[in-house]
Design an enzyme around this catalytic site. Structure first.
Site, PDB file in Angstrom:
ATOM      1  N   ARG A  50     -21.068 -63.122  32.073  1.00 39.41           N
ATOM      2  CA  ARG A  50     -22.475 -62.694  32.041  1.00 39.41           C
ATOM      3  C   ARG A  50     -23.057 -62.777  33.444  1.00 39.41           C
ATOM      4  NH1 ARG A  50     -26.018 -66.406  31.022  1.00 39.41           N
ATOM      5  NH2 ARG A  50     -24.937 -67.290  29.230  1.00 39.41           N
ATOM      6  N   TYR A 102     -40.426 -41.650  29.205  1.00 31.99           N
ATOM      7  CA  TYR A 102     -39.464 -41.710  28.095  1.00 31.99           C
ATOM      8  C   TYR A 102     -40.055 -42.491  26.912  1.00 31.99           C
ATOM      9  CZ  TYR A 102     -35.212 -43.024  25.580  1.00 31.99           C
ATOM     10  OH  TYR A 102     -34.268 -43.223  24.611  1.00 31.99           O
ATOM     11  N   ASP A 174     -37.922 -44.171  37.132  1.00 26.51           N
ATOM     12  CA  ASP A 174     -36.788 -43.894  36.248  1.00 26.51           C
ATOM     13  C   ASP A 174     -36.162 -42.596  36.762  1.00 26.51           C
ATOM     14  OD1 ASP A 174     -35.136 -42.937  34.208  1.00 26.51           O
ATOM     15  OD2 ASP A 174     -36.373 -43.787  32.610  1.00 26.51           O
ATOM     16  N   LYS A 199     -26.648 -41.022  30.514  1.00 24.44           N
ATOM     17  CA  LYS A 199     -26.890 -39.590  30.661  1.00 24.44           C
ATOM     18  C   LYS A 199     -25.997 -39.010  31.762  1.00 24.44           C
ATOM     19  CE  LYS A 199     -29.894 -40.839  27.606  1.00 24.44           C
ATOM     20  NZ  LYS A 199     -31.285 -41.145  27.889  1.00 24.44           N
TER      21      LYS A 199
HETATM   22  C1  LIG Z   1     -32.221 -42.140  27.513  1.00 26.13           C
HETATM   23  C2  LIG Z   1     -33.278 -42.525  28.486  1.00 26.13           C
HETATM   24  C3  LIG Z   1     -33.669 -43.846  28.638  1.00 26.13           C
HETATM   25  C4  LIG Z   1     -33.110 -44.968  27.775  1.00 26.13           C
HETATM   26  O1  LIG Z   1     -31.769 -45.194  28.047  1.00 26.13           O
HETATM   27  P1  LIG Z   1     -30.706 -45.755  26.967  1.00 26.13           P
HETATM   28  O2  LIG Z   1     -29.448 -45.746  27.734  1.00 26.13           O
HETATM   29  O3  LIG Z   1     -30.731 -44.806  25.812  1.00 26.13           O
HETATM   30  O4  LIG Z   1     -31.173 -47.100  26.572  1.00 26.13           O
HETATM   31  C5  LIG Z   1     -34.609 -44.146  29.608  1.00 26.13           C
HETATM   32  N1  LIG Z   1     -35.153 -43.183  30.379  1.00 26.13           N
HETATM   33  C6  LIG Z   1     -34.809 -41.887  30.247  1.00 26.13           C
HETATM   34  C7  LIG Z   1     -35.447 -40.871  31.135  1.00 26.13           C
HETATM   35  C8  LIG Z   1     -33.868 -41.513  29.306  1.00 26.13           C
HETATM   36  O5  LIG Z   1     -33.545 -40.224  29.173  1.00 26.13           O
END
Ligand SMILES: *Cc1c(COP(=O)(O)O)cnc(C)c1O
Length: 386
Positions: A50, A102, A174, A199
């Protein structure tokens, strides 16, 4: 230190390149929870996975390198990364979020952090005057996306970073939609970058992961402490998969952009489409700003289906363009934000920020662009009802 500076090379050789001990060109998967200590207080740099794991560390060094930060941190999901970053704040602090943030980011602030007295305010951050007016003494951070999900609103990141510095508050971006291949917020003055690596960075819809990068030693220390204390770390095998995915990020993004530009240009003149949102179209909101701060418009686009078409019938008529949550994989994924990705945002807020019922979001994959267009066009035909 390596003698390359180009992102294309960094994607492949950045961070920790291969294994020093064996010469393996890929970092091994250190599938272990703990490490032998040679005596009391005599570990070899690792004590418990961890706290630290060599595979995860290679990924963390890589994302830090790519984003141009001081340190990187890998988490079990994008939301775990965002949650760790939001854990930097305390009762009484307020976070400004962009209106198109998001859905999960909104939800964790609204229903988790709110319980601890950390509040939020939704602001249309692309309006810089409005943003600055919204800053009161409780505001401790601005959390934004550019392009913002799902109608791809562009915010001037340099200006937001300047506003943050002026008011002595943190700026957090983000960067999931752009990736460091196209946009590096820290180089624009931003303090913290978070990613859903699920993604584009992973790129193959085969893992869930999150990353965070900070721009100072002080933030590195604080976020590293939170990562270890709260424990939402990424596992060694997933860290390996993510490193593997990142190696092809450049070639994938180039094709995503080529295909998305092609699809956007065609949808723009299609009578089934009422409105289209794609940062690569010269008449789109923030086009010039995006060109200044990013080296491309990315592979995400959204459009409003004309009322004469039935939204559900459109989705049901698609062939290989897949109705699914998520984005950024090699395959084209399509979704209905108001009932899927953004369903956790209350109806009134959704209407206000443009997430209407006939809005459709498309993550343009790297299949043949003519095939993608043909699939959409035949579904437009089948969904026509008037
Ligand atoms: C999918 C997404 C998240 C969350 O991510 P996870 O891996 O699903 O927890 C946060 N911000 C954006 C822009 C996203 O597309």
């Amino acid at each position: 230190m390596s003698n390359y500076s180009n992102i294309d090379s960094k994607l492949i050789h950045g961070g920790i390149d291969g294994d020093e001990n064996t010469g393996a060109v890929n970092i091994p998967i250190f599938q272990t929870s703990t490490y032998k200590q040679d005596g009391l207080g005599k570990d070899r740099g690792y004590e418990y996975s961890r706290t630290g794991n060599p595979t995860r560390e290679a990924l963390e060094a890589l994302i830090s390198d790519l984003e141009g930060g001081v340190a990187g941190f890998a988490f079990a999901s994008g939301m775990a990364a965002t949650t760790a970053v939001l854990s930097l704040f305390k009762t009484g602090d307020k976070i400004i979020i962009s209106s198109n943030v998001y859905g999960g980011t909104f939800r964790v602030l609204d229903q988790v952090f709110n319980n601890f007295g950390i509040t939020y305010e939704i602001v249309e951050t692309s309006d810089l005057d409005l943003l600055e007016k919204s800053i009161d003494q409780n505001v401790k951070a601005i959390f934004i996306e550019s392009p913002a999900n799902p109608i791809l609103t562009i915010t001037d990141l340099r200006e937001v970073a300047l506003i943050g510095k002026k008011h002595n508050i943190l700026t957090i971006v983000d960067n999931t939609f752009m990736t460091p291949y196209l946009q590096r917020p820290i180089s624009l003055g931003v303090d913290i970058v978070v990613h859903s690596a699920t993604k584009y960075l992973g790129g193959h819809s085969d893992l869930v992961a999150g990353l965070a990068v900070v721009n100072s030693e002080e933030l590195a220390e604080r976020l590293g402490f939170i990562q270890n204390a709260t424990g939402g770390v990424l596992q060694p095998f997933d860290s390996f998969l993510l490193i593997r995915g990142i190696k092809t990020l450049g070639v994938r993004m180039d094709r995503h952009i080529e295909n998305a530009t092609f699809i956007a240009e065609h949808l723009k003149t299609n009578s089934a489409v009422k409105a289209i949102y794609y940062p690569g179209l010269p008449d789109s909101q923030g086009y010039e700003i995006n060109k200044k701060q990013a080296s491309g418009p990315g592979g995400m686009l959204s459009f409003e289906l004309n009322e004469k078409h039935n939204v559900n019938k459109f989705f049901e008529s698609l062939d290989f363009v897949t109705l699914a949550e998520s984005l950024g994989g090699v395959e084209s994924l399509i979704c209905h934000p108001s009932s899927m990705t953004h369903a956790c945002i209350p109806f009134e807020i959704r209407q206000k920020v443009g997430i209407v019922e006939n809005l459709i979001r498309l993550s343009v994959g790297i299949e043949n662009k003519n095939d993608i267009l043909a699939d959409l066009e035949q579904a437009f035909l089948k969904s026509y009802e008037a």
